[in-house]
Design a protein around this motif. Structure first.
Motif: not given
Length: 545
Positions: A478-481, A486-488, A503-504, A518-524
């Motif tokens: 459910g995380f946003i690409y 973004i997949p082909e 970030l679009e 998706a693939n973000s670093i989970k830090r404030v």
């Protein structure tokens, strides 16, 4: 009711007079400025305030005093008034001792002698703002009446606290006046807003409207609409509005997101003594409003659709918000406890996140936390100031695998925190509230029951993005690409000659930042960075319309 007190302490009379004078000049209107010549006199004044049940907001104490040093005094202040802010006044030669006091003792900040307006007022002002955000002004404020084991009462208290709305709570089980008030109505909880009729079993939305929060947009169209007021969303709001974008921020619960429930963030740049998630959210909201950001809360988005250059958000009340650009920064939500599958004890002994509104009820109790990440560690340290004992349940073999080193060290140094590794919860028991937990040792398979009235859960999080079905591309969880991720197959419908900005999302003009990406670093800090950086590419998108 007496005004809150600020206590200035120094054994040198001339220095003490100067400090009290400077404090009175700026804060004398709202606070009583008290003076004490030396640590012993200051402790006597503090205990007298405690006996009279009068509020103490802040103590500024010199370090080098005979008999009772500044650090020793501030430690005693913390025992009598845990919420009071504590500042050490010290010479340059003693800065190492001051930093040690911050790390190991009950000190929030230190100031160097001689001070000036530029060093004194910003520090004291910030600390007093933080103290005021948690100050409950007794009968003059908003009243909540209900059972401390009521999920509905907890939801209202938590909502008010996270939105920085002062209130008092009266428990019908222990307060005779509350019990008498409850007898006049058919349902609980009760909420009394000064100047208003009693609200009987109100929803959170009902309470929000009565305390001046807004869930309806003031205008039909914006340059930027932000969904989610966590660190990423708040950063985008501040930067967007400061650069001239008409901005609306839509939040389902309270500003701050999951970070807003953190009891302490100690590694955020620029705050050497740390700050709470609520304090960070309060500062950011004040900043956003200063630039004209419109904040809607509580309000949920149920669907997004695209009509030419317009991105339209459909809200739960049937209204719509249109904009040229959208920022998706909904963050993530805590996963629910498998041992409480129907949520019977949620808000009635089982809480998700730090739930700091419950801390005062934990005095003398043994409480349990489950989880091994930073949020669990911060909460354990926070609750250790109130509870007799905090037991951390960790499924793995140690805390070090998922938790920052500084937190592991702090936990090991805290006497009333116990870490139980290789343990998980298999069942929750109780009648109307949590009474017992069944714990399982996942190495041996042994199970046993423990008495428990409070459990705070930090067992991972997941995004709530199902409402984006058919629009922005998401991964299996459910995380946003965004950007190059973004997949082909999703790029096959990309309508523009340019590639998506970093970030679009797969929808032009719709961006994602923070934990929901998706693939973000989970830090404030990274969420704040993403939220602010995205604004620059929004300008590029807007220029192309």
């Amino acid at each position: 009711m007496a005004k809150p007190a600020i206590l200035a302490v120094d054994d040198e009379a001339e220095v003490l007079r100067a400090l009290a004078r400077d404090l009175r000049k700026t804060y004398g209107k709202d606070y009583r400025i008290l003076r004490a010549e030396g640590g012993e006199a200051a402790l006597e004044a503090v205990l007298e305030l405690q006996e009279r049940a009068e509020p103490l907001a802040l103590v500024i104490s010199d370090q080098r005093m005979p008999v009772l040093s500044g650090v020793q005094l501030l430690e005693r202040v913390a025992e009598a008034f845990p919420a009071a802010k504590r500042v050490l006044l010290t010479a340059y030669a003693d800065t190492d001792a001051a930093i040690t006091a911050i790390n190991q003792s009950k000190v929030h900040y230190y100031l160097l002698k001689p001070w000036d307006d530029a060093s004194l007022y910003p520090v004291v002002g910030d600390l007093l703002d933080d103290w005021q955000s948690g100050y409950r002004p007794g009968y003059e404020g908003l009243h909540v009446i209900g059972s401390r084991w009521s999920a509905d009462a907890h939801a209202i208290k938590d909502f008010l606290a996270r939105n920085q709305v002062p209130y008092t709570f009266a428990d019908v089980e222990t307060d005779d006046d509350a019990k008498a008030a409850a007898a006049r109505y058919d349902s609980l909880p009760l909420v009394h807003v000064p100047g208003e009729d009693m609200l009987v079993a109100p929803s959170v939305s009902d309470v929000a409207s009565k305390v001046g929060l807004h869930s309806q947009a003031a205008r039909p169209f914006y340059d930027l609409a932000i969904v989610g007021a966590g660190p990423a969303g708040l950063a985008a709001a501040v930067y967007g509005a400061s650069e001239g974008l008409e901005t609306v921020l839509i939040e389902g619960q309270a500003p701050g997101g999951q970070a807003g429930t953190s009891s302490r963030i100690e590694n955020y740049l620029g705050f050497p003594t740390g700050l709470s998630g609520g304090d960070l959210a309060r500062r950011a909201v004040t900043q956003a409003r200063r630039f004209g950001v419109e904040i809607l809360t509580p309000q949920q988005v149920t669907r997004m659709r695209v009509e030419g250059p317009y991105r339209i958000l459909e809200l739960t009340d049937g209204s719509e918000v249109s904009s040229h650009t959208v920022m998706l920064s909904m963050g993530v939500a805590w996963r629910t406890l498998p041992a409480d599958p129907e949520g019977k004890f949620t808000g009635a002994g089982v809480y998700y996140g730090a739930a700091t509104t419950e801390a005062i009820n934990c005095r003398g109790q043994t409480i349990y936390t489950v989880g091994a990440g930073n949020s669990a560690g911060q909460a354990a340290i926070y609750f250790a100031n109130y509870a007799a004992k905090v037991v951390m349940l960790v499924r793995g073999s140690s805390l070090a695998a998922k938790m920052s080193h500084y937190l592991v060290d702090r936990i090991e140094q805290t006497d009333n925190i116990e870490v139980m590794v290789h343990h998980e919860i298999t069942a929750c028991h109780g009648d109307t509230s949590l009474e017992q937990l069944t714990l399982r040792n996942n190495e041996t398979g042994d199970e046993h029951n423990v008495d428990a009235q409070y459990l705070f859960c930090f067992i991972g999080a997941a995004p709530k993005t199902s409402w984006l079905e058919g629009t922005a591309a998401r991964d299996k969880r459910g995380f946003i690409y965004t950007g190059v991720d973004i997949p082909e197959i999703s790029m096959a419908t990309w309508p523009l000659p340019r590639n998506p900005f970093p970030l679009e999302t797969s929808v032009p003009g719709v961006f994602a930042a923070g934990d929901v990406r998706a693939n973000s670093i989970k830090r404030v800090a990274s969420a704040v960075g993403e939220g602010s950086v995205a604004v620059s590419t929004m300008h590029q998108h807007l220029a192309s319309l």
